[in-house]
Design a protein around this motif. Structure first.
Motif, PDB file in Angstrom:
ATOM      1  N   GLU A   1       0.815  -1.217   0.000  1.00 47.29           N
ATOM      2  CA  GLU A   1       0.000   0.000   0.000  1.00 47.29           C
ATOM      3  C   GLU A   1       0.849   1.267   0.000  1.00 47.29           C
ATOM      4  O   GLU A   1       0.338   2.361  -0.236  1.00 47.29           O
ATOM      5  CB  GLU A   1      -0.979   0.012   1.189  1.00 47.29           C
ATOM      6  CG  GLU A   1      -0.321   0.083   2.547  1.00 47.29           C
ATOM      7  CD  GLU A   1      -0.010  -1.286   3.153  1.00 47.29           C
ATOM      8  OE1 GLU A   1       0.351  -1.306   4.331  1.00 47.29           O
ATOM      9  OE2 GLU A   1      -0.108  -2.290   2.463  1.00 47.29           O
TER      10      GLU A   1
ATOM     11  N   THR B   1       2.886   3.824  -1.642  1.00 48.64           N
ATOM     12  CA  THR B   1       3.006   4.205  -3.046  1.00 48.64           C
ATOM     13  C   THR B   1       4.317   4.923  -3.360  1.00 48.64           C
ATOM     14  O   THR B   1       4.759   4.913  -4.503  1.00 48.64           O
ATOM     15  CB  THR B   1       1.829   5.111  -3.458  1.00 48.64           C
ATOM     16  OG1 THR B   1       1.775   6.239  -2.579  1.00 48.64           O
ATOM     17  CG2 THR B   1       0.509   4.367  -3.387  1.00 48.64           C
ATOM     18  N   LYS B   2       4.925   5.527  -2.344  1.00 46.35           N
ATOM     19  CA  LYS B   2       6.165   6.269  -2.587  1.00 46.35           C
ATOM     20  C   LYS B   2       6.992   6.318  -1.312  1.00 46.35           C
ATOM     21  O   LYS B   2       6.465   6.547  -0.230  1.00 46.35           O
ATOM     22  CB  LYS B   2       5.815   7.696  -3.028  1.00 46.35           C
ATOM     23  CG  LYS B   2       6.998   8.563  -3.360  1.00 46.35           C
ATOM     24  CD  LYS B   2       6.528   9.928  -3.809  1.00 46.35           C
ATOM     25  CE  LYS B   2       7.702  10.835  -4.081  1.00 46.35           C
ATOM     26  NZ  LYS B   2       7.271  12.194  -4.415  1.00 46.35           N
TER      27      LYS B   2
ATOM     28  N   GLU C   1       9.955   8.477   0.221  1.00 47.74           N
ATOM     29  CA  GLU C   1      10.694   9.717  -0.012  1.00 47.74           C
ATOM     30  C   GLU C   1      12.089   9.682   0.580  1.00 47.74           C
ATOM     31  O   GLU C   1      13.019  10.226   0.007  1.00 47.74           O
ATOM     32  CB  GLU C   1       9.919  10.909   0.545  1.00 47.74           C
ATOM     33  CG  GLU C   1       8.680  11.212  -0.249  1.00 47.74           C
ATOM     34  CD  GLU C   1       8.029  12.512   0.159  1.00 47.74           C
ATOM     35  OE1 GLU C   1       8.634  13.291   0.916  1.00 47.74           O
ATOM     36  OE2 GLU C   1       6.907  12.740  -0.291  1.00 47.74           O
TER      37      GLU C   1
ATOM     38  N   GLU D   1       4.528   7.687   1.412  1.00 47.80           N
ATOM     39  CA  GLU D   1       3.216   8.155   1.020  1.00 47.80           C
ATOM     40  C   GLU D   1       2.308   6.947   0.877  1.00 47.80           C
ATOM     41  O   GLU D   1       2.634   5.983   0.185  1.00 47.80           O
ATOM     42  CB  GLU D   1       3.304   8.914  -0.305  1.00 47.80           C
ATOM     43  CG  GLU D   1       2.061   9.660  -0.662  1.00 47.80           C
ATOM     44  CD  GLU D   1       2.281  10.551  -1.870  1.00 47.80           C
ATOM     45  OE1 GLU D   1       1.574  10.337  -2.869  1.00 47.80           O
ATOM     46  OE2 GLU D   1       3.150  11.437  -1.796  1.00 47.80           O
TER      47      GLU D   1
ATOM     48  N   ASP E   1      -1.718   6.261  -0.010  1.00 50.99           N
ATOM     49  CA  ASP E   1      -2.977   6.841  -0.491  1.00 50.99           C
ATOM     50  C   ASP E   1      -2.961   8.368  -0.482  1.00 50.99           C
ATOM     51  O   ASP E   1      -3.913   9.023  -0.060  1.00 50.99           O
ATOM     52  CB  ASP E   1      -4.156   6.333   0.346  1.00 50.99           C
ATOM     53  CG  ASP E   1      -4.351   4.844   0.230  1.00 50.99           C
ATOM     54  OD1 ASP E   1      -4.057   4.302  -0.854  1.00 50.99           O
ATOM     55  OD2 ASP E   1      -4.789   4.215   1.208  1.00 50.99           O
ATOM     56  N   GLY E   2      -1.853   8.954  -0.919  1.00 46.35           N
ATOM     57  CA  GLY E   2      -1.747  10.401  -1.023  1.00 46.35           C
ATOM     58  C   GLY E   2      -1.453  11.125   0.281  1.00 46.35           C
ATOM     59  O   GLY E   2      -1.386  12.346   0.306  1.00 46.35           O
ATOM     60  N   THR E   3      -1.260  10.398   1.380  1.00 44.55           N
ATOM     61  CA  THR E   3      -0.975  10.995   2.686  1.00 44.55           C
ATOM     62  C   THR E   3       0.428  10.609   3.116  1.00 44.55           C
ATOM     63  O   THR E   3       0.825   9.453   2.997  1.00 44.55           O
ATOM     64  CB  THR E   3      -2.000  10.499   3.734  1.00 44.55           C
ATOM     65  OG1 THR E   3      -3.314  10.727   3.234  1.00 44.55           O
ATOM     66  CG2 THR E   3      -1.825  11.233   5.039  1.00 44.55           C
ATOM     67  N   LYS E   4       1.183  11.591   3.638  1.00 47.16           N
ATOM     68  CA  LYS E   4       2.559  11.326   4.075  1.00 47.16           C
ATOM     69  C   LYS E   4       2.581  10.831   5.518  1.00 47.16           C
ATOM     70  O   LYS E   4       1.888  11.363   6.382  1.00 47.16           O
ATOM     71  CB  LYS E   4       3.418  12.580   3.980  1.00 47.16           C
ATOM     72  CG  LYS E   4       3.817  12.930   2.585  1.00 47.16           C
ATOM     73  CD  LYS E   4       4.813  14.061   2.593  1.00 47.16           C
ATOM     74  CE  LYS E   4       5.134  14.483   1.186  1.00 47.16           C
ATOM     75  NZ  LYS E   4       6.113  15.554   1.155  1.00 47.16           N
TER      76      LYS E   4
END
Length: 88
Positions: A40, A42-43, A45, A65, A67-70
């Protein structure tokens, strides 16, 4: 005298490069384990080591990240998340 100085500089450079490559390899291995265990994410950093030289158990921190949340997550060498904190 120049040979001795060159030898010392060469040894220092080789040791520095070896330590840098070992550290990078270790962080890449931990990153791969986290990626395997948690699809799950996605990135990723950043990855950092919290521990110091000679410690038996090294802890790592990631900025990821999901679901678009850090989030900031903590893990040990096994790649399993031991803590998670939302980052605004």
């Amino acid at each position: 005298m120049k040979k001795i100085l060159f030898s010392i500089v060469s040894i220092v450079v080789v040791v520095y490069i070896s330590i840098h490559l070992y550290t990078k390899s270790k962080l890449d291995t931990i990153r791969e384990k986290v990626d395997e265990n948690y699809p799950e994410i996605t990135k990723v950093e950043s990855v950092n080591s919290i521990g110091n030289w000679g410690e038996w158990f090294s802890e790592y921190t990631f900025i990821v990240e999901i679901d678009g949340t850090k989030y900031r997550i903590w893990t040990f060498e096994d790649g399993k998340i031991t803590g998670k904190e939302l980052i605004n």
